[in-house]
Design an enzyme around this catalytic site. Structure first.
Site, PDB file in Angstrom:
ATOM      1  N   TYR A   1      19.094  29.334  23.745  1.00 31.79           N
ATOM      2  CA  TYR A   1      19.443  28.022  23.187  1.00 31.79           C
ATOM      3  C   TYR A   1      18.795  26.901  23.992  1.00 31.79           C
ATOM      4  O   TYR A   1      18.099  26.043  23.437  1.00 31.79           O
ATOM      5  CB  TYR A   1      20.953  27.862  23.172  1.00 31.79           C
ATOM      6  CG  TYR A   1      21.434  26.602  22.498  1.00 31.79           C
ATOM      7  CD1 TYR A   1      21.339  26.449  21.117  1.00 31.79           C
ATOM      8  CD2 TYR A   1      22.011  25.572  23.232  1.00 31.79           C
ATOM      9  CE1 TYR A   1      21.792  25.297  20.489  1.00 31.79           C
ATOM     10  CE2 TYR A   1      22.463  24.422  22.614  1.00 31.79           C
ATOM     11  CZ  TYR A   1      22.359  24.285  21.251  1.00 31.79           C
ATOM     12  OH  TYR A   1      22.797  23.138  20.635  1.00 31.79           O
TER      13      TYR A   1
ATOM     14  N   GLY B   1      14.964  27.143  23.821  1.00 33.28           N
ATOM     15  CA  GLY B   1      14.544  26.927  22.443  1.00 33.28           C
ATOM     16  C   GLY B   1      14.563  25.459  22.076  1.00 33.28           C
ATOM     17  O   GLY B   1      13.623  24.936  21.453  1.00 33.28           O
TER      18      GLY B   1
ATOM     19  N   VAL C   1      36.928  22.839  22.237  1.00 34.39           N
ATOM     20  CA  VAL C   1      37.936  22.084  21.483  1.00 34.39           C
ATOM     21  C   VAL C   1      38.560  22.956  20.400  1.00 34.39           C
ATOM     22  O   VAL C   1      39.791  23.056  20.287  1.00 34.39           O
ATOM     23  CB  VAL C   1      37.328  20.807  20.873  1.00 34.39           C
ATOM     24  CG1 VAL C   1      38.340  20.123  19.946  1.00 34.39           C
ATOM     25  CG2 VAL C   1      36.922  19.832  21.985  1.00 34.39           C
TER      26      VAL C   1
ATOM     27  N   ASN D   1      38.521  26.217  20.185  1.00 33.77           N
ATOM     28  CA  ASN D   1      39.235  27.322  20.836  1.00 33.77           C
ATOM     29  C   ASN D   1      40.641  26.909  21.232  1.00 33.77           C
ATOM     30  O   ASN D   1      41.624  27.599  20.912  1.00 33.77           O
ATOM     31  CB  ASN D   1      38.485  27.764  22.095  1.00 33.77           C
ATOM     32  CG  ASN D   1      37.425  28.812  21.817  1.00 33.77           C
ATOM     33  OD1 ASN D   1      37.232  29.218  20.686  1.00 33.77           O
ATOM     34  ND2 ASN D   1      36.729  29.234  22.857  1.00 33.77           N
TER      35      ASN D   1
ATOM     36  N   GLY E   1      38.504  25.464  35.740  1.00 33.26           N
ATOM     37  CA  GLY E   1      38.860  24.421  34.781  1.00 33.26           C
ATOM     38  C   GLY E   1      38.516  23.023  35.250  1.00 33.26           C
ATOM     39  O   GLY E   1      38.796  22.047  34.548  1.00 33.26           O
TER      40      GLY E   1
ATOM     41  N   ASP F   1      27.170  28.358  33.209  1.00 31.33           N
ATOM     42  CA  ASP F   1      28.036  27.362  32.569  1.00 31.33           C
ATOM     43  C   ASP F   1      27.972  26.070  33.381  1.00 31.33           C
ATOM     44  O   ASP F   1      28.223  26.085  34.588  1.00 31.33           O
ATOM     45  CB  ASP F   1      29.478  27.878  32.526  1.00 31.33           C
ATOM     46  CG  ASP F   1      30.416  26.940  31.800  1.00 31.33           C
ATOM     47  OD1 ASP F   1      30.105  26.572  30.664  1.00 31.33           O
ATOM     48  OD2 ASP F   1      31.468  26.580  32.379  1.00 31.33           O
TER      49      ASP F   1
ATOM     50  N   ARG G   1      28.613  22.764  35.456  1.00 30.55           N
ATOM     51  CA  ARG G   1      29.786  22.275  36.185  1.00 30.55           C
ATOM     52  C   ARG G   1      30.173  20.868  35.763  1.00 30.55           C
ATOM     53  O   ARG G   1      31.327  20.486  35.866  1.00 30.55           O
ATOM     54  CB  ARG G   1      29.499  22.282  37.704  1.00 30.55           C
ATOM     55  CG  ARG G   1      29.427  23.629  38.338  1.00 30.55           C
ATOM     56  CD  ARG G   1      30.736  24.385  38.315  1.00 30.55           C
ATOM     57  NE  ARG G   1      31.865  23.654  38.865  1.00 30.55           N
ATOM     58  CZ  ARG G   1      33.124  24.104  38.892  1.00 30.55           C
ATOM     59  NH1 ARG G   1      33.406  25.273  38.351  1.00 30.55           N
ATOM     60  NH2 ARG G   1      34.085  23.385  39.402  1.00 30.55           N
TER      61      ARG G   1
ATOM     62  N   ARG H   1      29.093  17.412  32.958  1.00 32.65           N
ATOM     63  CA  ARG H   1      28.292  16.983  31.826  1.00 32.65           C
ATOM     64  C   ARG H   1      28.802  15.619  31.369  1.00 32.65           C
ATOM     65  O   ARG H   1      29.942  15.491  30.933  1.00 32.65           O
ATOM     66  CB  ARG H   1      28.426  18.027  30.711  1.00 32.65           C
ATOM     67  CG  ARG H   1      27.555  17.850  29.491  1.00 32.65           C
ATOM     68  CD  ARG H   1      26.092  17.831  29.785  1.00 32.65           C
ATOM     69  NE  ARG H   1      25.501  18.991  30.401  1.00 32.65           N
ATOM     70  CZ  ARG H   1      25.311  20.168  29.823  1.00 32.65           C
ATOM     71  NH1 ARG H   1      25.705  20.400  28.612  1.00 32.65           N
ATOM     72  NH2 ARG H   1      24.707  21.131  30.485  1.00 32.65           N
TER      73      ARG H   1
END
Length: 270
Positions: free
Chosen positions: A87, A90, A130, A132, A149, A215, A217, A219
């Site tokens: 992703y 790409g 969201v 989920n 988290g 993932d 940390r 954003r």
């Protein structure tokens, strides 16, 4: 999108690509093809029609950023061979193609880098945080938080994003982007989970699972360019947007057959 498309249009919005990790990692080769072959196909179409064309890029081009907040001149910190690369890379390659068509063929391009977006009509098993959390809370299940988290995200309501995309498309030809579109208000994943539990009135607990590889940390978009060039900033507060999104999912889950199907799919993924 991996095959040529023949239509007669004035503007092209290219939003084609699965955007949640569960979906884009299901068939990573096809994900890369969708971004790269898809960009080539729509750019060829735009070239033939002399149409304006907008690429829905992503904040994932910044990877797990070492610069915070992320401005458009940041080149990113991306793993080119990891499980998210299909992703991330790409979308980065698609941006390359768009700017090469602009330089080589004088095509009227627009590139938007979209940050986390949510709202009604998301797929219930979309796999993004969201949807989920809301579905888990409404089903009375534990809310799954990956890692501690404390990783942060910035959540933009879908109506605000669409407004930004339309504004970008209708800028003068000299405005190409990339332009960040997202909400600069930053929340930890734990804060989001707690807010969803509060707004749904759920008795769900928060449970932790290992953080996935690569993932991010943190954003948060720097939207100075969107402010200046589009006179755009998001208007919807997270609580208001979540309430509307929860109402949508409540309606969806009120159908017993749909509820059973969603619960079955979640069991299969767990």
């Amino acid at each position: 999108m991996t095959f040529p498309l023949y239509v007669e249009v004035d503007q092209i919005y290219n939003l084609a690509c699965p955007a949640s990790p569960i979906h884009y990692q299901h068939d990573p080769v096809q994900t890369t093809k969708t971004s790269v072959h898809g960009a080539i196909n729509v750019l060829g179409l735009a070239k033939r029609l002399r149409a304006k064309i907008l690429q829905a890029s992503t904040s994932e081009v910044y990877g797990d950023p070492s610069v915070h907040p992320q401005a458009e001149d940041y080149w990113g910190h991306v793993n080119p061979i990891g499980p998210r690369s299909c992703y991330d890379e790409g979308k980065r390659c698609a941006e390359t193609l768009f700017f090469d068509y602009w330089r080589q063929h004088k095509l009227a391009i627009k590139v938007a880098r979209i940050f986390n977006t949510y709202g009604p009509r998301m797929h219930p098993n979309d796999g993004r945080v969201v949807s989920n959390f809301i579905v888990q809370a409404l089903l009375g299940r534990d809310l799954t938080v990956f890692g501690d988290g404390l990783q942060t995200r910035s959540f933009c309501y879908v109506d605000d994003l669409i407004d930004g995309l339309i504004r970008l498309m209708n800028t003068p030809q000299g405005v190409t982007g990339p332009i960040n579109l997202g909400n600069p208000k930053e929340f930890t994943v734990l804060q989001l989970a707690s807010l969803v539990i509060e707004l749904t009135g759920s008795r769900s607990r928060i449970v932790h699972r290992p953080r996935p590889q690569d993932d991010p940390r943190q954003r948060r978009p720097d939207i100075s360019k969107a402010n200046d060039l589009l006179s755009w900033s998001p208007k919807t507060e997270l609580t208001d947007g979540l309430i509307r999104t929860i109402e949508y999912f409540e309606g969806l889950l009120s159908d017993g057959d749909v509820r059973a199907s969603i619960a079955h799919d979640q069991n299969a993924e767990a």
